[in-house]
Design a protein around this motif. Sequence first.
Motif, PDB file in Angstrom:
ATOM      1  N   TYR A  61       4.191  -2.516   4.488  1.00  0.00           N
ATOM      2  CA  TYR A  61       3.216  -3.516   4.912  1.00  0.00           C
ATOM      3  C   TYR A  61       2.289  -3.824   3.750  1.00  0.00           C
ATOM      4  O   TYR A  61       1.762  -2.916   3.116  1.00  0.00           O
ATOM      5  N   ASP A  62       2.087  -5.091   3.494  1.00  0.00           N
ATOM      6  CA  ASP A  62       1.151  -5.555   2.469  1.00  0.00           C
ATOM      7  C   ASP A  62      -0.027  -6.170   3.221  1.00  0.00           C
ATOM      8  O   ASP A  62       0.102  -7.232   3.825  1.00  0.00           O
ATOM      9  N   TYR A  63      -1.155  -5.459   3.243  1.00  0.00           N
ATOM     10  CA  TYR A  63      -2.310  -5.905   4.012  1.00  0.00           C
ATOM     11  C   TYR A  63      -2.851  -7.216   3.462  1.00  0.00           C
ATOM     12  O   TYR A  63      -2.944  -7.389   2.255  1.00  0.00           O
ATOM     13  N   SER A  64      -3.218  -8.124   4.352  1.00  0.00           N
ATOM     14  CA  SER A  64      -3.709  -9.429   3.901  1.00  0.00           C
ATOM     15  C   SER A  64      -5.240  -9.491   3.824  1.00  0.00           C
ATOM     16  O   SER A  64      -5.763 -10.299   3.079  1.00  0.00           O
ATOM     17  N   LEU A  65      -5.935  -8.638   4.557  1.00  0.00           N
ATOM     18  CA  LEU A  65      -7.395  -8.689   4.553  1.00  0.00           C
ATOM     19  C   LEU A  65      -8.043  -7.708   3.584  1.00  0.00           C
ATOM     20  O   LEU A  65      -9.220  -7.843   3.270  1.00  0.00           O
ATOM     21  N   ILE A  66      -7.295  -6.720   3.148  1.00  0.00           N
ATOM     22  CA  ILE A  66      -7.803  -5.717   2.214  1.00  0.00           C
ATOM     23  C   ILE A  66      -6.775  -5.525   1.106  1.00  0.00           C
ATOM     24  O   ILE A  66      -5.587  -5.764   1.312  1.00  0.00           O
ATOM     25  N   PRO A  67      -7.216  -5.101  -0.076  1.00  0.00           N
ATOM     26  CA  PRO A  67      -6.264  -4.899  -1.180  1.00  0.00           C
ATOM     27  C   PRO A  67      -5.542  -3.555  -1.044  1.00  0.00           C
ATOM     28  O   PRO A  67      -5.950  -2.555  -1.623  1.00  0.00           O
ATOM     29  N   GLY A  68      -4.496  -3.543  -0.251  1.00  0.00           N
ATOM     30  CA  GLY A  68      -3.768  -2.305  -0.041  1.00  0.00           C
ATOM     31  C   GLY A  68      -2.397  -2.535   0.537  1.00  0.00           C
ATOM     32  O   GLY A  68      -2.067  -3.636   0.993  1.00  0.00           O
ATOM     33  N   MET A  69      -1.605  -1.468   0.510  1.00  0.00           N
ATOM     34  CA  MET A  69      -0.237  -1.511   1.026  1.00  0.00           C
ATOM     35  C   MET A  69       0.102  -0.192   1.688  1.00  0.00           C
ATOM     36  O   MET A  69      -0.399   0.855   1.292  1.00  0.00           O
ATOM     37  N   ALA A  70       0.983  -0.274   2.659  1.00  0.00           N
ATOM     38  CA  ALA A  70       1.612   0.911   3.222  1.00  0.00           C
ATOM     39  C   ALA A  70       3.001   0.960   2.616  1.00  0.00           C
ATOM     40  O   ALA A  70       3.708  -0.050   2.598  1.00  0.00           O
ATOM     41  N   ILE A  71       3.368   2.121   2.070  1.00  0.00           N
ATOM     42  CA  ILE A  71       4.694   2.243   1.457  1.00  0.00           C
ATOM     43  C   ILE A  71       5.447   3.424   2.066  1.00  0.00           C
ATOM     44  O   ILE A  71       4.849   4.375   2.548  1.00  0.00           O
ATOM     45  N   ARG A  72       6.763   3.325   2.012  1.00  0.00           N
ATOM     46  CA  ARG A  72       7.635   4.411   2.458  1.00  0.00           C
ATOM     47  C   ARG A  72       8.271   5.026   1.217  1.00  0.00           C
ATOM     48  O   ARG A  72       8.897   4.317   0.419  1.00  0.00           O
ATOM     49  N   ILE A  73       8.073   6.341   1.063  1.00  0.00           N
ATOM     50  CA  ILE A  73       8.697   6.999  -0.087  1.00  0.00           C
ATOM     51  C   ILE A  73      10.142   7.347   0.287  1.00  0.00           C
ATOM     52  O   ILE A  73      10.461   7.523   1.468  1.00  0.00           O
ATOM     53  N   PRO A  74      11.019   7.454  -0.697  1.00  0.00           N
ATOM     54  CA  PRO A  74      12.429   7.722  -0.412  1.00  0.00           C
ATOM     55  C   PRO A  74      12.654   9.110   0.191  1.00  0.00           C
ATOM     56  O   PRO A  74      11.886  10.046  -0.083  1.00  0.00           O
ATOM     57  N   ASP A  75      13.691   9.219   0.992  1.00  0.00           N
ATOM     58  CA  ASP A  75      14.086  10.516   1.527  1.00  0.00           C
ATOM     59  C   ASP A  75      14.377  11.465   0.369  1.00  0.00           C
ATOM     60  O   ASP A  75      14.908  11.058  -0.668  1.00  0.00           O
ATOM     61  N   GLY A  76      13.997  12.710   0.546  1.00  0.00           N
ATOM     62  CA  GLY A  76      14.255  13.719  -0.476  1.00  0.00           C
ATOM     63  C   GLY A  76      13.147  13.867  -1.499  1.00  0.00           C
ATOM     64  O   GLY A  76      13.179  14.780  -2.318  1.00  0.00           O
ATOM     65  N   LYS A  77      12.161  12.970  -1.481  1.00  0.00           N
ATOM     66  CA  LYS A  77      11.035  13.100  -2.415  1.00  0.00           C
ATOM     67  C   LYS A  77       9.847  13.691  -1.666  1.00  0.00           C
ATOM     68  O   LYS A  77       9.587  13.356  -0.515  1.00  0.00           O
ATOM     69  N   ASP A  78       9.111  14.557  -2.342  1.00  0.00           N
ATOM     70  CA  ASP A  78       7.975  15.248  -1.753  1.00  0.00           C
ATOM     71  C   ASP A  78       6.766  14.313  -1.660  1.00  0.00           C
ATOM     72  O   ASP A  78       6.429  13.625  -2.635  1.00  0.00           O
ATOM     73  N   ILE A  79       6.120  14.312  -0.518  1.00  0.00           N
ATOM     74  CA  ILE A  79       4.974  13.420  -0.285  1.00  0.00           C
ATOM     75  C   ILE A  79       3.811  13.715  -1.243  1.00  0.00           C
ATOM     76  O   ILE A  79       3.154  12.812  -1.739  1.00  0.00           O
ATOM     77  N   HIS A  80       3.600  14.991  -1.564  1.00  0.00           N
ATOM     78  CA  HIS A  80       2.502  15.355  -2.464  1.00  0.00           C
ATOM     79  C   HIS A  80       2.803  14.936  -3.907  1.00  0.00           C
ATOM     80  O   HIS A  80       1.894  14.524  -4.631  1.00  0.00           O
ATOM     81  N   ASP A  81       4.073  15.022  -4.307  1.00  0.00           N
ATOM     82  CA  ASP A  81       4.464  14.518  -5.625  1.00  0.00           C
ATOM     83  C   ASP A  81       4.268  13.002  -5.697  1.00  0.00           C
ATOM     84  O   ASP A  81       3.838  12.469  -6.716  1.00  0.00           O
ATOM     85  N   ALA A  82       4.574  12.320  -4.599  1.00  0.00           N
ATOM     86  CA  ALA A  82       4.391  10.864  -4.555  1.00  0.00           C
ATOM     87  C   ALA A  82       2.913  10.500  -4.660  1.00  0.00           C
ATOM     88  O   ALA A  82       2.550   9.555  -5.367  1.00  0.00           O
TER      89      ALA A  82
END
Length: 99
Positions: free
Chosen positions: A46-67
Amino acid sequence: MEVPLLVTAEPEGEYSPNTLIIMYDEAVGKEPLLEAIEAYGAEVKYDYSLIPGMAIRIPDGKDIHDAITFFRKVRGVTSVERDRIIRLTDPVKPRLEVM
């Protein structure tokens, strides 16, 4: 002028295992973030239209903390947070006013 990175402790709760919410400096723009998303193999949910931000999905197999560490280093990024899940398990109760 570089915007300082906001670093906060994670509140307790439940989080999506593979989604991050990333905010960026509008003066820098979202292009560096989009390039980093592609380089990391992530996808924009999701690319937010009212605020400068995005929701992203990291690939399977990658650690969320590393991302999180990776995306915090991207030029223009001001904050990176895990996507918190909030469950509404209790019904809403009206507040009684005392006179």
